[in-house]
Scaffold this motif. Structure first.
Motif, PDB file in Angstrom:
ATOM      1  N   ALA A   1     -35.978 -59.958  43.106  1.00 58.66           N
ATOM      2  CA  ALA A   1     -37.354 -59.472  42.954  1.00 58.66           C
ATOM      3  C   ALA A   1     -37.746 -58.528  44.089  1.00 58.66           C
ATOM      4  N   GLU A   2     -37.180 -58.776  45.275  1.00 56.73           N
ATOM      5  CA  GLU A   2     -37.565 -57.988  46.449  1.00 56.73           C
ATOM      6  C   GLU A   2     -36.967 -56.587  46.410  1.00 56.73           C
TER       7      GLU A   2
ATOM      8  N   LEU B   1     -27.347 -68.868  36.115  1.00 61.96           N
ATOM      9  CA  LEU B   1     -28.540 -68.721  35.270  1.00 61.96           C
ATOM     10  C   LEU B   1     -28.487 -67.398  34.514  1.00 61.96           C
TER      11      LEU B   1
ATOM     12  N   VAL C   1     -28.455 -64.995  45.937  1.00 59.42           N
ATOM     13  CA  VAL C   1     -29.076 -66.242  45.464  1.00 59.42           C
ATOM     14  C   VAL C   1     -28.004 -67.021  44.701  1.00 59.42           C
TER      15      VAL C   1
ATOM     16  N   GLY D   1     -34.336 -66.525  34.935  1.00 60.49           N
ATOM     17  CA  GLY D   1     -33.706 -67.840  34.774  1.00 60.49           C
ATOM     18  C   GLY D   1     -32.774 -67.862  33.575  1.00 60.49           C
TER      19      GLY D   1
ATOM     20  N   GLU E   1     -32.233 -61.273  37.080  1.00 55.50           N
ATOM     21  CA  GLU E   1     -31.965 -62.650  37.531  1.00 55.50           C
ATOM     22  C   GLU E   1     -30.823 -62.609  38.554  1.00 55.50           C
ATOM     23  N   PRO E   2     -31.093 -63.128  39.770  1.00 53.38           N
ATOM     24  CA  PRO E   2     -30.052 -63.040  40.808  1.00 53.38           C
ATOM     25  C   PRO E   2     -28.994 -64.149  40.761  1.00 53.38           C
ATOM     26  N   GLU E   3     -29.335 -65.307  40.192  1.00 56.31           N
ATOM     27  CA  GLU E   3     -28.414 -66.454  40.264  1.00 56.31           C
ATOM     28  C   GLU E   3     -27.374 -66.304  39.151  1.00 56.31           C
TER      29      GLU E   3
ATOM     30  N   ALA F   1     -35.641 -68.376  29.033  1.00 59.65           N
ATOM     31  CA  ALA F   1     -36.497 -69.235  28.197  1.00 59.65           C
ATOM     32  C   ALA F   1     -37.656 -68.474  27.557  1.00 59.65           C
ATOM     33  N   ASN F   2     -38.016 -67.338  28.142  1.00 61.94           N
ATOM     34  CA  ASN F   2     -39.132 -66.573  27.552  1.00 61.94           C
ATOM     35  C   ASN F   2     -38.705 -65.654  26.410  1.00 61.94           C
TER      36      ASN F   2
ATOM     37  N   ARG G   1     -45.763 -70.540  27.726  1.00 61.00           N
ATOM     38  CA  ARG G   1     -44.939 -69.328  27.643  1.00 61.00           C
ATOM     39  C   ARG G   1     -45.496 -68.394  26.561  1.00 61.00           C
TER      40      ARG G   1
ATOM     41  N   TYR H   1     -31.749 -77.118  35.853  1.00 54.54           N
ATOM     42  CA  TYR H   1     -32.966 -76.451  35.369  1.00 54.54           C
ATOM     43  C   TYR H   1     -33.089 -76.435  33.833  1.00 54.54           C
TER      44      TYR H   1
ATOM     45  N   GLU I   1     -38.890 -58.489  33.203  1.00 50.87           N
ATOM     46  CA  GLU I   1     -39.084 -59.909  33.525  1.00 50.87           C
ATOM     47  C   GLU I   1     -38.316 -60.223  34.808  1.00 50.87           C
TER      48      GLU I   1
ATOM     49  N   PHE J   1     -29.147 -76.392  41.054  1.00 53.12           N
ATOM     50  CA  PHE J   1     -30.365 -76.055  40.309  1.00 53.12           C
ATOM     51  C   PHE J   1     -30.006 -75.446  38.945  1.00 53.12           C
TER      52      PHE J   1
HETATM   53  C1  LIG Z   1     -37.933 -72.183  38.234  1.00 47.03           C
HETATM   54  S1  LIG Z   1     -36.865 -70.892  37.806  1.00 47.03           S
HETATM   55  C2  LIG Z   1     -37.833 -70.037  36.585  1.00 47.03           C
HETATM   56  C3  LIG Z   1     -37.012 -69.240  35.643  1.00 47.03           C
HETATM   57  C4  LIG Z   1     -37.774 -68.511  34.548  1.00 47.03           C
HETATM   58  N1  LIG Z   1     -38.628 -67.475  35.071  1.00 47.03           N
HETATM   59  C5  LIG Z   1     -38.578 -69.445  33.682  1.00 47.03           C
HETATM   60  O1  LIG Z   1     -39.756 -69.173  33.411  1.00 47.03           O
HETATM   61  O2  LIG Z   1     -38.005 -70.449  33.209  1.00 47.03           O
HETATM   62  C6  LIG Z   1     -36.962 -69.816  39.225  1.00 47.03           C
HETATM   63  C7  LIG Z   1     -36.102 -68.593  39.067  1.00 47.03           C
HETATM   64  O3  LIG Z   1     -36.288 -67.697  40.174  1.00 47.03           O
HETATM   65  C8  LIG Z   1     -35.048 -67.116  40.478  1.00 47.03           C
HETATM   66  N2  LIG Z   1     -35.090 -66.538  41.828  1.00 47.03           N
HETATM   67  C9  LIG Z   1     -34.905 -67.136  43.023  1.00 47.03           C
HETATM   68  N3  LIG Z   1     -35.007 -66.249  44.021  1.00 47.03           N
HETATM   69  C10 LIG Z   1     -35.262 -65.051  43.439  1.00 47.03           C
HETATM   70  C11 LIG Z   1     -35.452 -63.739  43.928  1.00 47.03           C
HETATM   71  N4  LIG Z   1     -35.423 -63.482  45.238  1.00 47.03           N
HETATM   72  N5  LIG Z   1     -35.660 -62.751  43.043  1.00 47.03           N
HETATM   73  C12 LIG Z   1     -35.704 -63.003  41.706  1.00 47.03           C
HETATM   74  N6  LIG Z   1     -35.527 -64.223  41.189  1.00 47.03           N
HETATM   75  C13 LIG Z   1     -35.322 -65.238  42.039  1.00 47.03           C
HETATM   76  C14 LIG Z   1     -34.089 -68.272  40.336  1.00 47.03           C
HETATM   77  O4  LIG Z   1     -32.740 -67.876  40.282  1.00 47.03           O
HETATM   78  C15 LIG Z   1     -34.597 -68.883  39.046  1.00 47.03           C
HETATM   79  O5  LIG Z   1     -34.067 -68.253  37.931  1.00 47.03           O
END
Ligand SMILES: C[S@@+](CC[C@H](N)C(=O)[O-])C[C@H]1O[C@@H](n2cnc3c(N)ncnc32)[C@H](O)[C@@H]1O
Length: 213
Positions: A93-94, A71, A5, A47, A66-68, A50-51, A30, A14, A43, A10
């Motif tokens: 997550a997968e 972030l 990712v 991201g 967190e994969p990115e 933020a939590n 939150r 974000y 968690e 983003f």
């Molecule tokens: C809109 S952000 C929300 C971040 C955080 N959870 C929050 O509440 O602010 C979406 C998040 O999902 C992450 N994401 C995208 N694909 C994902 C995956 N396959 N597994 C886990 N996280 C993923 C993104 O990198 C990003 O951090």
């Protein structure tokens, strides 16, 4: 193997989007999401972290996945702000880098909209939860109203492009129950900004029990 990712655009925007959302009420969402959590928390898709500052003192440890990479670096910095010790891990997550039946709480906030394979992610959340554990979720979802749903569908391709792969029209509560979780409580609401609905306004906050083996 799943592609890594990586969302530089983003990751850059974000934090600003989140600051606006928090100024208009998502900070309270939150807090509501995390009130009463305790023990060991995982968690998922944390991201920027933020939590982290909203976990109550009853939480002993947060494993934040967190994969990115950009972030994740922000989450590592935010880890210092939490009351509970936070360990940030790379991963998706997968395929969570977390042991079976080791968590009291799995937290998913604004993430089931983005994860590529939602059923696998929820199966993983179920795997890492203790049988007595719970899933806490806060998500924007598909509108139940035809007019807003039409707008969501129209904007979807643009939204996915600039929102790091975010889907506007997922029926996330359904996905959670389809994965075998039992929803304990759910609050549906429109997250209004300056009194107005917007494409990601329809929201849910709730808790669910994991499937029994
Ligand atoms: C809109 S952000 C929300 C971040 C955080 N959870 C929050 O509440 O602010 C979406 C998040 O999902 C992450 N994401 C995208 N694909 C994902 C995956 N396959 N597994 C886990 N996280 C993923 C993104 O990198 C990003 O951090």
């Amino acid at each position: 193997m799943a592609r890594p990712v990586s969302n530089p655009l983003f990751a850059r925007i974000y934090p600003r989007i989140n600051a606006v959302a928090e100024a208009h009420g998502s900070l309270d969402h939150r807090r509501e999401l995390l009130a009463g959590t305790r023990g060991r928390v995982v968690e998922i898709g944390a991201g920027t972290g933020a939590n982290f500052r909203h976990y109550p003192p009853e939480v002993d440890q947060v494993i934040a996945v967190e994969p990115e990479p950009r972030l994740r670096a922000m989450a590592e910095r935010a880890a210092a702000d939490g009351v509970a010790p936070v360990e940030v891990r790379g991963g998706r997550a997968e395929h969570l880098p977390v042991e079976d039946a080791s968590a009291d709480v799995a937290v998913m906030s604004l993430v089931l909209c983005t994860i590529a394979d939602v059923p696998s992610a929820l199966a993983e959340a179920a795997r890492v939860l203790k049988p007595s554990g719970e899933l806490r979720f806060y998500e924007h979802v598909r509108s139940p109203h035809r007019r807003l749903l039409r707008t969501q569908r129209m904007l979807a391709p643009f939204w996915r492009l600039f929102g790091g792969g975010c889907h506007l029209t997922r029926d996330t509560e359904r996905a959670i129950t389809d994965a075998g979780f039992t929803v304990q409580d759910v609050r549906r609401f429109d997250f209004l900004i300056n009194g107005r609905a917007h494409p990601s306004a329809p929201s849910i906050i709730g808790t669910a029990r994991p499937p029994t083996a």
